[in-house]
Design a protein around this motif. Structure first.
Motif, PDB file in Angstrom:
ATOM      1  N   SER A  32      33.164  36.368  29.150  1.00 53.64           N
ATOM      2  CA  SER A  32      33.802  35.422  30.306  1.00 53.64           C
ATOM      3  C   SER A  32      33.566  36.422  31.503  1.00 53.64           C
ATOM      4  N   GLY A  33      32.786  35.542  32.603  1.00 50.95           N
ATOM      5  CA  GLY A  33      32.481  36.218  33.771  1.00 50.95           C
ATOM      6  C   GLY A  33      31.256  36.973  33.869  1.00 50.95           C
ATOM      7  N   GLY A  34      30.774  37.176  32.552  1.00 52.67           N
ATOM      8  CA  GLY A  34      29.443  37.974  32.521  1.00 52.67           C
ATOM      9  C   GLY A  34      29.841  39.458  32.403  1.00 52.67           C
ATOM     10  N   SER A  35      31.104  39.563  32.010  1.00 50.87           N
ATOM     11  CA  SER A  35      31.362  41.164  32.382  1.00 50.87           C
ATOM     12  C   SER A  35      30.288  41.798  30.943  1.00 50.87           C
ATOM     13  N   THR A  36      30.162  43.357  31.475  1.00 54.50           N
ATOM     14  CA  THR A  36      29.200  44.084  30.505  1.00 54.50           C
ATOM     15  C   THR A  36      30.068  45.472  30.375  1.00 54.50           C
ATOM     16  N   PHE A  37      29.511  46.114  29.505  1.00 52.67           N
ATOM     17  CA  PHE A  37      29.708  47.726  29.585  1.00 52.67           C
ATOM     18  C   PHE A  37      28.492  48.706  29.178  1.00 52.67           C
ATOM     19  N   ASP A  38      28.418  49.842  29.458  1.00 51.17           N
ATOM     20  CA  ASP A  38      27.125  50.569  29.332  1.00 51.17           C
ATOM     21  C   ASP A  38      27.415  51.152  27.773  1.00 51.17           C
ATOM     22  N   ALA A  54      33.948  41.642  26.147  1.00 52.36           N
ATOM     23  CA  ALA A  54      34.600  40.600  25.584  1.00 52.36           C
ATOM     24  C   ALA A  54      35.961  40.478  26.408  1.00 52.36           C
ATOM     25  N   SER A  55      36.653  39.292  26.829  1.00 57.39           N
ATOM     26  CA  SER A  55      38.037  39.375  27.324  1.00 57.39           C
ATOM     27  C   SER A  55      38.711  38.801  26.107  1.00 57.39           C
ATOM     28  N   PRO A  56      40.143  38.945  26.299  1.00 54.80           N
ATOM     29  CA  PRO A  56      41.029  38.474  25.267  1.00 54.80           C
ATOM     30  C   PRO A  56      40.566  36.922  24.938  1.00 54.80           C
TER      31      PRO A  56
END
Ligand code: NAP
Length: 493
Positions: A32-38, A54-56
């Motif tokens: 959701s919202g295109g969130s990413t982590f490295d 990922a979001s809940p």
């Protein structure tokens, strides 16, 4: 132009080839919202790539997909489920080179060990392909003779699977193999440090024919925030977790709310016992296997080496000689036997445990000092005379450090070995058969290696007692963790 500075063309290629989104209902989707982590390379501390965070709500979508797919997947015939696993086994082995390189880049282990892990991981699929077609039941006459008891095994239902970073592929296939074999759908969440191997596996499972929704994968930085609502939702019927005892305890509490079937593979504090009658060369080689596999970052790693006082000096000399000859470096380089630790926190923990042991009187036989520079490297280290109250005697070192402690009697060493909250595995080296069996029976662990430094095998029941876990993975018992027994009583007056 090379999109990944610091990586070779081959390395960039395997990183680029992996889908970095969430795998939900057979589709690759953005968080959701295109969130990413490295995702970082532990050999350099540099960024390798980013993956979906990922979001809940994304986690819930994955679980909904698993729930929706469950009835149809349970109806697939055992042979069909076995064939899916066999195909996935073959694909893993076909792609071993790329998958091993990918694993080395995200986790750090030397390429040869990464290749070994892919083979080990694939073997779980082969093993459980065999188990899928052997799920059995029973037919029994009631003691009074007036009824018959049928027992049938059925899939538990949708499963939540959580895996650690130290064996990024094998800890996943050890859960997915029996889940698929039993007819359970799942949502798997790999560790944030090493999501790429599991994402690569999703493509393999799809290619092998695993139907949409039967296996889903979410990657997330906030593991608790995403997984806790799923555990508490009541939609999943089982949790299988491999990781630390601290997190395992928390998850067990969360599972209590909806009484989920729970399998836990947690931490270890393995004693490695060398009696005076042991073959010393065999014991040294066993210690290297038990200590240095995965740079010591294994739940099965020898954490406390008890050596009879009559042989401890010679054992220490030979072990230090062999350990100091192991080449430390980036896991992709030829000849490297010891890669970096997973991250800065892992390195700092090892450093502080060694400092504590030395402060309490231990002597450094080799290593003991991290090299300056990038990456989280720590040299193979042997300490002797480590007192039993050293912090490392009561914690997983999770690094290439072998602490030696002398003992004089069998009774004393068994008591010391059992003096821990953990009980995963123990190693015993002796040529006296009766002593070997006596000690193996007295050790409070789920597994014992007798004159061998590695016990893991997909065909054997892996697991611990005490605070090392609940349940067994692999072997003939492994599939039972994913099956319920249903009893059907038939009146026969
Ligand atoms: P960890 O911190 O417990 O993490 C394990 C997994 O749990 C990761 O996927 C992690 O996600 C997730 N997690 C963390 N907090 C969570 C929460 N509140 N709710 C739900 N999930 C959560 O362990 P680790 O450091 O990755 O792994 C090392 C540990 O695993 C050691 O103790 C080792 O002994 C144990 N281990 C045991 C076995 C065995 O078979 N007994 C095998 C291998 C490893 P994030 O990383 O994304 O936060």
């Amino acid at each position: 132009m090379n999109a990944h500075p610091g990586l070779s063309a081959d390395e960039s290629k395997v990183v680029d080839a992996v889908e970095k989104r969430l795998y939900v209902g057979g589709q690759w989707v953005d968080a959701s919202g295109g969130s990413t982590f490295d995702v970082l390379d532990p050999a350099t501390g540099e960024r390798l790539c980013s993956v979906a965070d990922a979001s809940p709500a994304d986690g819930r979508a994955a679980l909904d997909a698993a729930v929706a797919a469950q009835p149809a997947f349970a109806k697939r015939s055992p042979r069909e489920r076995a064939d899916l696993l066999t195909k996935a086994y073959e694909l893993l082995l076909e792609r071993v080179d790329d998958l091993a390189l990918l694993m080395t880049l995200e986790m750090g282990k030397p390429l040869a060990e990464a290749r070994g892990e892919i083979a080990y991981a694939a073997e779980f699929f082969r093993h459980f392909a065999g188990e899928a077609v052997r799920i059995d039941g029973g037919y029994q006459t009631a003691p009074a003779g007036n009824a018959r008891f049928l027992t049938a095994k059925q899939p538990v239902g949708p499963c939540l699977l959580i895996t650690p970073w130290n064996f990024p592929m094998a800890m996943g296939t050890r859960k997915l193999g029996p889940a698929i074999a039993a007819g359970c759908t799942s949502v798997i969440k790999p560790a944030h440090q090493t999501p790429l191997s599991m994402l690569a596996l999703m493509d393999i499972l799809a290619e092998a024919g695993v139907p949409a929704g039967a296996v889903n994968c979410v990657t997330a930085m906030d593991a608790g925030g995403v997984m806790e609502p799923l555990i508490r939702s009541g939609l999943a019927r089982k949790l299988s977790f491999t990781g630390s005892t601290r997190v395992g305890r928390m998850l067990l509490e969360q599972c209590a709310e909806k009484v989920l079937r729970t399998s836990l593979e947690l931490g270890g504090n393995a004693p490695f016992i060398v009696f005076e009658d042991a073959d010393l060369d065999e014991a040294v080689d066993g210690a290297i296997a038990a200590k240095m596999r995965n740079m010591g970052e294994a739940c099965t790693a020898a954490n406390r080496l008890f050596v009879h006082s009559s042989t401890i000096d010679e054992f220490g000399r030979r072990l230090a000689e062999k350990m100091s000859a192991l080449t430390v470096g980036r896991g992709t380089e030829p000849g490297v036997k010891v890669g970096p630790l997973i991250d800065e926190a892992g390195l700092e923990k090892v450093q502080s445990l060694v400092a504590d042991a030395v402060e309490r009187g231990a002597t450094v036989l080799t290593g003991g000092e991290a090299a300056a520079g990038n990456g989280y490297f720590y040299p193979p280290t042997v300490l002797t005379g480590v007192p039993r109250d050293a912090a490392m005697a009561d914690q997983e070192i999770f690094g290439p450090v072998a602490p030696l402690t002398p003992f004089d009697s069998e009774e004393e060493v068994v008591a010391a070995a059992n003096d821990t909250e953990w009980g995963l595995v123990a190693y015993v080296f002796t040529n006296d058969l009766r002593r070997a069996l006596r000690v193996a029976e007295s050790l409070e662990t789920g597994m014992v290696g007798l004159n061998q430094g590695i016990v893991s095998n997909p065909a054997a029941p892996f697991g611990g007692v005490k605070q090392s876990g609940l349940g067994r993975e692999g072997g003939a018992l492994g599939i039972d963790e994913y099956l319920e027994t249903k009893y059907i009583g038939i009146a026969m007056p």
